[in-house]
Design an enzyme around this catalytic site. Structure first.
Site, short mmCIF file in Angstrom:
data_model
loop_
_atom_site.label_atom_id
_atom_site.label_comp_id
_atom_site.label_asym_id
_atom_site.label_seq_id
_atom_site.Cartn_x
_atom_site.Cartn_y
_atom_site.Cartn_z
N SER A 125 7.52 29.18 -44.15
CA SER A 125 7.08 27.91 -44.74
C SER A 125 7.51 27.79 -46.19
CB SER A 125 5.55 27.83 -44.65
OG SER A 125 5.07 26.81 -45.49
N TYR A 149 -2.19 30.66 -47.12
CA TYR A 149 -1.15 30.43 -46.11
C TYR A 149 0.21 30.86 -46.63
CZ TYR A 149 1.83 27.75 -42.88
OH TYR A 149 2.78 27.36 -41.97
N LYS A 153 2.56 33.90 -45.18
CA LYS A 153 3.93 33.71 -44.71
C LYS A 153 4.89 34.61 -45.51
CE LYS A 153 3.63 30.75 -41.30
NZ LYS A 153 4.08 31.13 -39.94
#
Lengths: 327, 327
Positions: A125, A149, A153
């Site tokens: 991402s 997040y 990642k």
């Protein structure tokens, strides 16, 4: 060839499964069997190319036994798309690490122990990056996540690269652009309005615009996102080189350019359904995103890219709306 | 203040414990209690400042129960120095991840669950970087590990930064320079000769030089490494800012400059005990390291630095050899 899709019930996962099922090939090679895994068993694609066997499986990949079961199926290509999205990972810290890190670890370990070293395509991402950004972000820009997040990642990327360096998997990680036009109902993601301002007006519904028109984003259509993953599956390992995680090709557009394109394609009455309703929180988040990426490595590796925002809108009308919109 | 040192039996950990024990303070604040943990219980420092209580503990921090036990001791400052070094992490993949990642995770989780949010000083490594390097590596240079050890330290950095952003710990990670002069017997590390060519000739023993004289390294003395960790312990959180992991200040020297300095300090007869014995494997590894770092953030934060290679050699003679060497 045997293809495993983890996270096959998600928007991109389901489209990827449909694309493989109907083509019957990946990277020009025939697919004999496909295993579609997700927390709840995904649907089998509607049309299966002749001879292709598709199975589905409900599996929690963060459970090492489930990961070993997937590895024992001996896939040649694995698409690892399973993730808890950014808002949920921020709200539920433990769940984010469990799904976004533990599952990636469990999967990589299962393949290491299996000795099969499949091609593993990992959906990363843009959230691995953080400001300050240059106008165009180069391929070697430092990762500086601003969310759990993004940190998860980034950790997945380092794991993938190290397992690949050791020869345990043949990994490639792609930081997918923001998907526009995302089908379905509006969601709570801060980026959701980027799809909403196209999708909702076309079906006759007003859409709020929470940011000024000069805000820019790095976007790709759902079709190009799927083609990006398929292209990654077919790349020769030596061609990829030692940098195994890269930013996917996208289109840099401002919100103003998106609205103009919508007006050109569908008429000013449709574009007039976009209602400026400034939301300082969303505006602040979106302004912290990069406007454009260099993606030199992805270009050299021949990754596909959308023609532009106009083509993205036209394709959405043609393929998602049966060619009809509310004028 | 309560101080926990994890990895207190290592070279730097033991010196850090000695320094705190004899000063009785960290960052100007009195230390009431010190807990020294390692796989095997470390030694209690020889001289304890009045009123300071020191305990030792044998603990495998990768075990969540052991990590929770350490958190339950409620330290104000934690030095997390426990690690499997690069050669061993490369040879024993599982052990490297267990000690360098699982233990860091277990520790961070234990502090998150304890709700105490201590200052956590994490010893990271220059191994998070990979070539190609500019002449001087800037603070925002992208991490690109070339070893499992480097990948594991990079993952530790991302975990530390995310747990800090969420307020679960108050973390700071320091990528320590190569320590010169490392005391004790020669070890198998590729960087070992950088200490060996000073330490061994001074005690009358020949030392092999496996690389050409133009090879450069980023070094710090053991004393400055300890002072770096102590300085990190005392920094105000707001001053550190959002980039929580940084490269420690060091001195950039070539091997030729090291040999000249040794000759100046101890005489040409001592320097003549260095024997060029080219080792292409070591030369290739060492040439892949950066020669110098910008360390603007560390400078602004007031981190200490050695005066130069000459001062490092003089301090080694004074403090490690009782002022005497074999001329």
């Amino acid at each position: 060839m045997r293809i495993l899709i983890i996270g096959a019930a998600g928007m991109i996962g389901a489209r990827l499964a449909e694309a493989i099922a109907s083509a019957g090939t990946v990277a020009g090679r025939p697919v004999a069997a496909m295993l579609l895994a997700d927390r709840a068993a995904p649907a089998v694609p509607g049309s299966l190319s002749g001879g292709l066997a598709a199975e589905t499986l409900a599996a929690d990949v963060a459970d090492p036994a489930a990961a070993r079961q997937l590895a024992a199926w001996r896939p040649d290509v694995v698409f690892h798309l399973a993730a808890v999205v950014s808002g949920e990972a921020e709200a539920d810290f433990s769940k984010g690490y469990r799904v976004n890190v533990d599952a990636t670890w469990a999967l990589l370990e299962a393949f290491r122990l299996s000795g099969t070293a499949p091609r593993l395509v990992f959906a990363s991402s843009l959230a691995v990056y953080g400001p300050p950004f240059p106008d165009v972000v180069p391929d070697d820009f430092a990762l500086l996540p601003q969310s759990s997040y993004g940190a998860q990642k980034a950790i997945g990327e380092f794991l993938l690269s190290d397992f690949t360096r050791k020869g345990f998997v043949d990994g490639i990680g792609i930081r997918l652009p923001t998907i526009v036009v995302r089908p379905g109902a509006p969601n709570a993601a801060a980026s959701g309005f980027l799809s909403g301002i196209i999708r909702e007006p076309l079906r006759g519904v007003e859409a709020p615009l929470p940011v000024p028109r000069d805000v820019a984003a790095w976007i790709a259509s759902p079709r190009i996102a799927v083609e990006t993953l398929l292209h990654a599956a077919g790349l020769q390992s030596e061609r990829i080189g030692s940098r195994r995680c890269l930013t996917g090709r996208g289109v840099s557009v401002t919100v103003g350019e998106m609205i103009e394109a919508l007006s050109e394609v569908a008429g000013p009455a449709v574009a007039a359904r976009i209602r400026p309703t400034e939301d300082p929180v969303v505006a602040r988040i979106v302004r912290s995103w990069p406007r454009a990426f260099e993606t030199a490595q992805a270009r050299e590796l021949g990754f596909p890219v959308d023609e532009g925002i106009r083509a993205i809108i036209e394709a959405h009308i043609a393929h998602e709306m049966g060619g009809r919109f509310v004028p």
